[in-house]
Structure formats: C-alpha cells, structure tokens
Design a protein around this motif. Structure first.
Motif, PDB file in Angstrom:
ATOM      1  N   THR A 119       0.827  -1.208   0.000  1.00 16.75           N
ATOM      2  CA  THR A 119       0.000   0.000   0.000  1.00 16.75           C
ATOM      3  C   THR A 119       0.857   1.251   0.000  1.00 16.75           C
ATOM      4  N   LYS A 121       2.432   1.740  -3.468  1.00 20.69           N
ATOM      5  CA  LYS A 121       1.434   2.174  -4.443  1.00 20.69           C
ATOM      6  C   LYS A 121       1.030   3.625  -4.229  1.00 20.69           C
ATOM      7  N   GLN A 122       0.887   4.032  -2.996  1.00 16.72           N
ATOM      8  CA  GLN A 122       0.479   5.411  -2.699  1.00 16.72           C
ATOM      9  C   GLN A 122       1.509   6.413  -3.213  1.00 16.72           C
ATOM     10  N   ASP A 143       1.302   6.392  -7.071  1.00 16.57           N
ATOM     11  CA  ASP A 143       0.040   7.019  -7.493  1.00 16.57           C
ATOM     12  C   ASP A 143       0.099   8.533  -7.339  1.00 16.57           C
ATOM     13  N   ILE A 171       1.971   9.824 -10.284  1.00 19.89           N
ATOM     14  CA  ILE A 171       1.134   9.782 -11.494  1.00 19.89           C
ATOM     15  C   ILE A 171       0.110  10.912 -11.474  1.00 19.89           C
ATOM     16  N   GLN A 172      -0.469  11.173 -10.318  1.00 26.62           N
ATOM     17  CA  GLN A 172      -1.457  12.253 -10.190  1.00 26.62           C
ATOM     18  C   GLN A 172      -0.824  13.620 -10.444  1.00 26.62           C
ATOM     19  N   ASP A 180      -0.687  14.004 -14.144  1.00 28.23           N
ATOM     20  CA  ASP A 180      -2.026  14.225 -14.691  1.00 28.23           C
ATOM     21  C   ASP A 180      -2.516  15.642 -14.428  1.00 28.23           C
ATOM     22  N   TYR A 219       2.137   7.897 -19.182  1.00 33.65           N
ATOM     23  CA  TYR A 219       2.098   7.699 -17.736  1.00 33.65           C
ATOM     24  C   TYR A 219       2.913   6.472 -17.331  1.00 33.65           C
ATOM     25  N   TYR A 254       3.488   3.132 -14.996  1.00 31.89           N
ATOM     26  CA  TYR A 254       2.527   2.187 -14.440  1.00 31.89           C
ATOM     27  C   TYR A 254       3.266   1.059 -13.731  1.00 31.89           C
ATOM     28  N   TYR A 255       2.540   0.301 -12.928  1.00 31.88           N
ATOM     29  CA  TYR A 255       3.166  -0.777 -12.178  1.00 31.88           C
ATOM     30  C   TYR A 255       2.273  -2.007 -12.174  1.00 31.88           C
ATOM     31  N   TYR A 289       7.811  -1.988 -12.097  1.00 32.70           N
ATOM     32  CA  TYR A 289       7.442  -0.568 -12.146  1.00 32.70           C
ATOM     33  C   TYR A 289       8.049   0.023 -13.409  1.00 32.70           C
ATOM     34  N   GLU A 300      10.425   5.733  -4.414  1.00 31.79           N
ATOM     35  CA  GLU A 300       9.033   5.283  -4.295  1.00 31.79           C
ATOM     36  C   GLU A 300       8.947   3.788  -3.979  1.00 31.79           C
TER      37      GLU A 300
END
Length: 386
Positions: A13, A16-17, A20, A23-24, A27, A37, A39-40, A81, A192
């Motif tokens: 978790t 991933k956070q 993410d 990625i945000q 965006d 983008y 991705y994993y 990743y 990360e």
C-alpha cells in the motif's frame, strides 16, 4: 541464488500510494503527454516475489514500449514498475526534457550569425518548406550544416571538446545543461520503492539503458543487477555525434519514434552527456552484475563504446554478461516489439531474449545458444506468442 520475499499489505500500500501520487502530479499538468504515464504491476498481499524490476523506456518513446516483457516478468514472480524518463511524461520537449544549451553569451552571437548568413537562411527555409524534411536530417545534410557552423564560428570546435570528454571541467564554462535530471528522476522513482522488500533490479532500453546503469552506479547498495538493451552511452558515428554536439545548442528540431513529437537536437546532446556520466562510473559498476544486449545493426548507440564499457566494468570475470546479435540476425534494436518493423528488420529472437533476461535476473547467467535461437528453451518459463 533465486530467493523470494513476501511483501506485507502495508508495504504494498505504501509503495502504491507513492507511485500514485507521482502519477497524479503528472495528470495535474495540462501539458502531460498522452499515453506516457508510468505504471506498475504488483503481486497481491501474501504472494511471494523474486524482487522488483524498475524499467526505463527509450528516447522519445513511452513506458508501454516494453509491456510484453513487463507482463512476462510479472507472471513469473517479479513486481514491475515502468517509469517515465525525466520530463518525457510531458509533450513539450523544449520545456521539459533534459537538454544542453550553450550559455547565452555564446549562443546569442552564434544565433545572430546564423540569422544573418544567407546560406543557412536558405537551408532552413528549404527545411521548413517541405514538412517531409522536418525530421531527422540525412548524413550529407548534417555534414554540410556542421561545416557551415564551424566556418561561421571556429570556436565551436574547441567548445565541443568540453562535451566530448567525460566529466570535462570546462563543460560548465560553456554550457547550461539539465542532463543530470535523468539521474535525479531515477532516484525519485527508486525512492518510491523504498518500502518494497527484496532486491531491486533495473532494466532499460537505449537512453533508458543508460539511466538503468546510472542509477545502479548511484545506488549499488540497492540495485542488485542491471539489464541494458543497447544503452546509449555515446551517439553512434563520428559525423552524427559531431552534428549533435555542434547543432544541439541551435533551434533545430528532429522527430523520433513518434513523428508528431518534435524535440530540439539539444535533447540528444543531453543524452550523450548523460552517457558520458555513466562511462565515468565504471569502477562502481564493476560490483553490480550487468547484462548488456547489443546488435551490430545498431544506428543510435555506439556499439564499440558499449563493448569497451563491458571490458572496463570487468567483463565476465566480474559476473557481467554480454550478447551481441550479429548483423546476419537482422535485429535492428534488441527490444524492438515483435509486431514492429524497423529499417525492414525485426527481432525474431525476442522470446529467447525475454527468457534470458529472466535467467539473468534469477541466476546471474545467460545462455548465448538460446539467445541465438528463434525457438524457446523449454526449461525456462515460456513467453506467450503475439
């Protein structure tokens, strides 16, 4: 030795956070590039993994460039990743991508000379008049352009030496550069993965191969192995490299894998400069097992530089491995997708390449006989057909 680790729900978790959030942030920028983008693919809580692979795509491409390999490694026990190279998540290369520029006090007088030169004005007018020409210049055009630039400003030959030599102290005297953003971005992506247990491996293609090596040189304590497909440590060919070095600081653009995406030649200069940085770290890289995959049909990365690099990091006696596709195998680039054709060639050996990548990551070995075989080794996990 092939061992496994089982990440906890909290570790998964947390990782991933962090990704993410990155990625945000991409965006949220209105100038983000479609399809670029990161991705994993992570295994679920309670599933054992062999480690985590941090992957870097090639110049002007996108993370999904190596999606088939990603899926193969994931299905066979790795977390993966797929990162985006520094700035390449955005669609304005001149603004976001690593680049090398002459300092204003040098560049501005040179641009004035170019703008007042009737020969170059005619050249650029012809270039812009026909959109089909507005991409990669031919060898003769580059040679002529370099000759004209040197005639206008003879100092260029002395200035360019500050780029040609690895870690030259005169570099900062003449240039403004963001080429080390490739390493800083890779550091951020590695951070990360901090919570993820087990070894981290880096894989990269072309410029991504240089980044994979550069990150390993920066963090040999964390990176346990590298697979570099035709790493771009030096621009291929004397004429091509001279063109990139001399024309890079000018407002000349080219196109790469994505013909709709124009980037300044200075971005290629940054790539070459970052390759020089990696070449200066051979002592550190001797301790990180590396698998280099090259092809004699290469037209971007200088193959002789890569072969010398392999020797400098210690070769096979230091647990490194090298495979070179001979010209007769007609492989244009090691990691070209099996559905793509480049210069009328493709890689018929791609499934064996994936298998040997897996073997290297898990056992530190490479079977050259399998690399040269269009059929897969039945003792290794099978790669699905297209």
């Amino acid at each position: 030795m092939d061992t496994t680790f089982t990440p906890s729900a909290q570790q998964i978790t947390q990782t991933k956070q962090k990704i993410d959030a990155y990625i945000q942030s991409i965006d949220a920028n209105p100038e983000h590039r479609s399809g670029a983008y990161p991705y994993y693919q992570f295994h679920a809580e309670g599933e054992a993994i062999r480690g985590t692979v941090l992957m870097f795509h090639g110049f002007s491409s996108k993370p999904h460039q190596m999606w088939r390999l990603t899926d193969y490694l994931f299905r066979n026990g790795f977390n993966v990743y797929q990162a985006t190279l520094a700035g390449h998540a955005f669609r304005i290369p001149d603004k976001y991508w690593p680049q090398v520029d002459l300092k204003p006090e040098i560049a501005n007088p040179l641009r004035e000379k170019v703008q007042q030169d009737p020969v170059l004005l005619n050249f650029f007018a012809n270039l812009m008049a026909d959109p089909s020409n507005y991409g990669r210049l031919g060898e003769l055009e580059k040679k002529a352009l370099v000759a004209r630039l040197v005639k206008l400003e003879p100092r260029l030959l002395n200035i360019v030496k500050a780029i040609e030599l690895n870690e030259d102290p005169d570099f900062d005297r003449y240039f403004i550069s963001s080429h080390m953003n490739y390493l800083q971005n890779a550091r951020d992506r590695l951070a990360e993965l901090e919570a993820m247990p087990g070894p981290i491996y880096t894989i990269g293609l072309s410029v991504g191969g240089s980044v994979a090596l550069g990150l390993a040189a920066d963090r040999p304590d964390r990176i346990k192995g590298v697979v570099a497909y035709a790493p771009l440590l030096k621009i291929y060919g004397v004429q091509e490299r001279q063109y990139v070095m001399l024309a890079g600081p000018l407002d000349i653009s080219e196109s790469g894998w994505d013909p709709a995406l124009q980037f300044p030649v200075g971005c290629l200069t940054a790539v070459d400069c970052f390759g020089s940085f990696v070449l200066s770290k051979v002592q550190t890289l001797q301790s990180v097992p590396t698998f280099l995959v090259l092809t004699e049909n290469e037209d971007a990365a200088d193959i002789e530089t890569n072969q010398q690099f392999f020797k400098d990091i210690g070769g096979e006696r230091k647990k490194h491995r090298l495979y070179v596709y001979p010209s007769s195998d007609m492989v244009p680039h090691p990691m070209v997708d099996p559905t793509e054709i480049s210069r009328q060639m493709s890689n018929r050996f791609w499934q064996s390449l994936y298998q040997e990548t897996f073997r290297f990551l898990t056992a530190g070995e490479v079977d050259s006989a399998n690399m040269a075989n269009v059929d897969q080794n039945t003792d290794l996990p099978q790669v699905p057909p297209v």
